[in-house]
Write an enzyme that holds these catalytic residues in place. Sequence first.
Site, short mmCIF file in Angstrom:
data_model
loop_
_atom_site.label_atom_id
_atom_site.label_comp_id
_atom_site.label_asym_id
_atom_site.label_seq_id
_atom_site.Cartn_x
_atom_site.Cartn_y
_atom_site.Cartn_z
N ASP A 653 0.86 -1.19 0.00
CA ASP A 653 0.00 0.00 0.00
C ASP A 653 0.89 1.23 0.00
O ASP A 653 1.46 1.60 1.03
CB ASP A 653 -0.92 0.00 1.22
N HIS A 688 -3.58 -0.63 -1.82
CA HIS A 688 -4.65 0.10 -1.15
C HIS A 688 -6.02 -0.49 -1.46
O HIS A 688 -7.00 -0.15 -0.81
CB HIS A 688 -4.60 1.57 -1.58
#
Length: 718
Positions: A653, A688
């Site tokens: 992420d 993400h």
Amino acid sequence: MRIRGLATFMFAAGLLSSPTIASAEQIEQTKDDALTYPETRTVDVVDEQFGVYVADPYRWLENDVREDDEVAAWVDAQNSVTNSYLDKLDGTKALAASMTRLFDYDQLSAPVIAGGKYFYERKSGGQNQAILYVLDGKEGEERVLLDPAKWSDDGATALAEWSPSEDGSYLVYAVQDGGSDWRTLKIVNVMTGEILPDKVEWAKFTNLAWMPSSTGFIYSRFPEPEEGAAFQSLNANHSLYVHVRGSDQSKDIKVYDTPDRPELNHFAQLTSDKKWVVITSSSGTDDRYEITLVEVDASEIKSQILVEGFDHSWSLIDGIDNVLYFTTNKDAPRMRVVKVDLDSEEREWVELVPEHSATIDDAVIIGGKLAVNYMDDAKSRLELFSIFGDPLGVVELPGLGQVSELHGSAKDSEGVFAFDSFNRPNTIFSFDGVGAPAIWAKPELPFDPDMISVTQRFYESADGTKIPMFLVHRKDLDLAEGAPTLLYGYGGFNISLLPGYSSTKMAWIEAGGVFAQANLRGGGEYGKVWHDGGRLGNKQNVFDDFIAAGEFLIAEGITPKNGLAIEGRSNGGLLVGAVMNQRPDLFTAGHAAVGVMDMLRFDRFTAGRYWVDDYGYPNKEGDFQTLLTYSPYHNIQDGTDYPALIVSTADTDDRVVPGHSFKYTARLQAADTGSKPHLIRIETRAGHGSGKPTDKLIEEYSDIYGFLADAIGLKLEK
């Protein structure tokens, strides 16, 4: 397959020595035993800001898991604890089976039409990634153009952005690996399927816009980061380049940059007649833009500013000759449609579609008509106007839901859009006028949507503001008796939550749970005023709105007293962390996904510096004082019983770096916060959220919803 963590792979390769934290034997336990969390080392770090001393004992967990052996070992130990707990839960296998069935349909995207060809994505049941297809004309034969399944063994390499050239002969596409925001750009010959040798690296936050005659495309990129810093370093010096088809990236031509303002981002679009490059520049996440023009056929690259100053939202609809059409919130908090004639010396803005009680979400020109997509109390309404702004009527939608992927151009006579709702996945429609649109493509569903109830309710927040909420459940469920409920929220960055289908949430609903989605302030559902009401110094309104949603569900008898779980992602993960601190008595369980948890250091990593528009600047005293009041990491209440909580993040992420979740979890586990589990689930080869393969989604959400169901009493099949 249960997650193992990066350290497991590194141990197997002999790259790490044994960690100095709890071993697998030490953390093995039955579900009824008190959890034994790994011991997390603390450091003596105290920052002084504006006379306030703030301890940060887990600062070392900000280090990149790929670069720091100790952080990698911590990840592995945490996943061992989490896996041991989840393995003993009833119902996760049943949820996984249900989700597998519910993902077994054709997930469709609306087609993009170029050169008489139709380009669209479809992901069928069992496929990890969507396949890009091309149809050679309406009656042509469908064929596969790009299949990401062939790009990696683990299914974690995805097709991201793509754009066909005007004549449909070439298509530029972005490859996303492991969920990262970084993109690698490539070109495919549409007729032959040949992948050209062109390769463009370090693209990020980019549109893809073809130049005339398919000669090349414009894209946005950052400078190549230093070695080892790709996933954490701040993003600066965003620039626009033209890549000429058939050339090396080193020959790419810089079209536009702002070296005197390295914090700006730049996105390029071309009008459908290919006369103008329209550059939209932003300084953060706020919808305040500067618009710059570059004439395509000019003898030299020379930019001219059309809109100066970052004061309002401006979004290009299209251009016809030298007339450009935009939506804007200038003098219209809920947006309006305007045009400007570039041949006019004054270049005055002329209003075509005035502000409405509903909020404009999107607009396109289709032939000689304007199609305007409105948000009306957080659900879509599609209206048509003449090119001069005269109302023509409404395009009939099949119910309460969301219009997305609205496509068309001034050269087309037909428009297309996708429509979905909580109980209906994307159906693709085509239209050329008012009335009922034609179905272009419709999936066969693995469930009966008519058995699912979708309603909208309104409740009062702490200051009396009316907040909309959607409720979704099986029609045979008697809400008078109350049922375990999952409440979802976001509340930020002008992002609106409209009705949308989710296979993972449908599994929750089919199991007998209620799903509730609250449209909190900070979103864009009611325009600029709604957004402003939930950001900066007004951020507490977002938390109050969410807390009031929970109180409403319980007061109305929809949810039993100990039957409320909450969930949020990204800014919504911050939401979950904040309200857990503020009202631990109200909620029974929560899921904080990829959340922004340290509000004093969020602006130091990757894209975090953009978020100051919504959160404020940690280095400004007034903003610092506000941020400190709700920062999840800094406001954990020692000596207070907390709800059961599962935090989720991923090692790749590079939007909200996982250090946020690592630090927050470590502090929560170390504090005296009661006996309920406080776990973290750390995915590998994921980012993400976008590009995540289907099998990882099923594995992740059967774990998470199994955890929440167990905590709030939703009975699942074993």
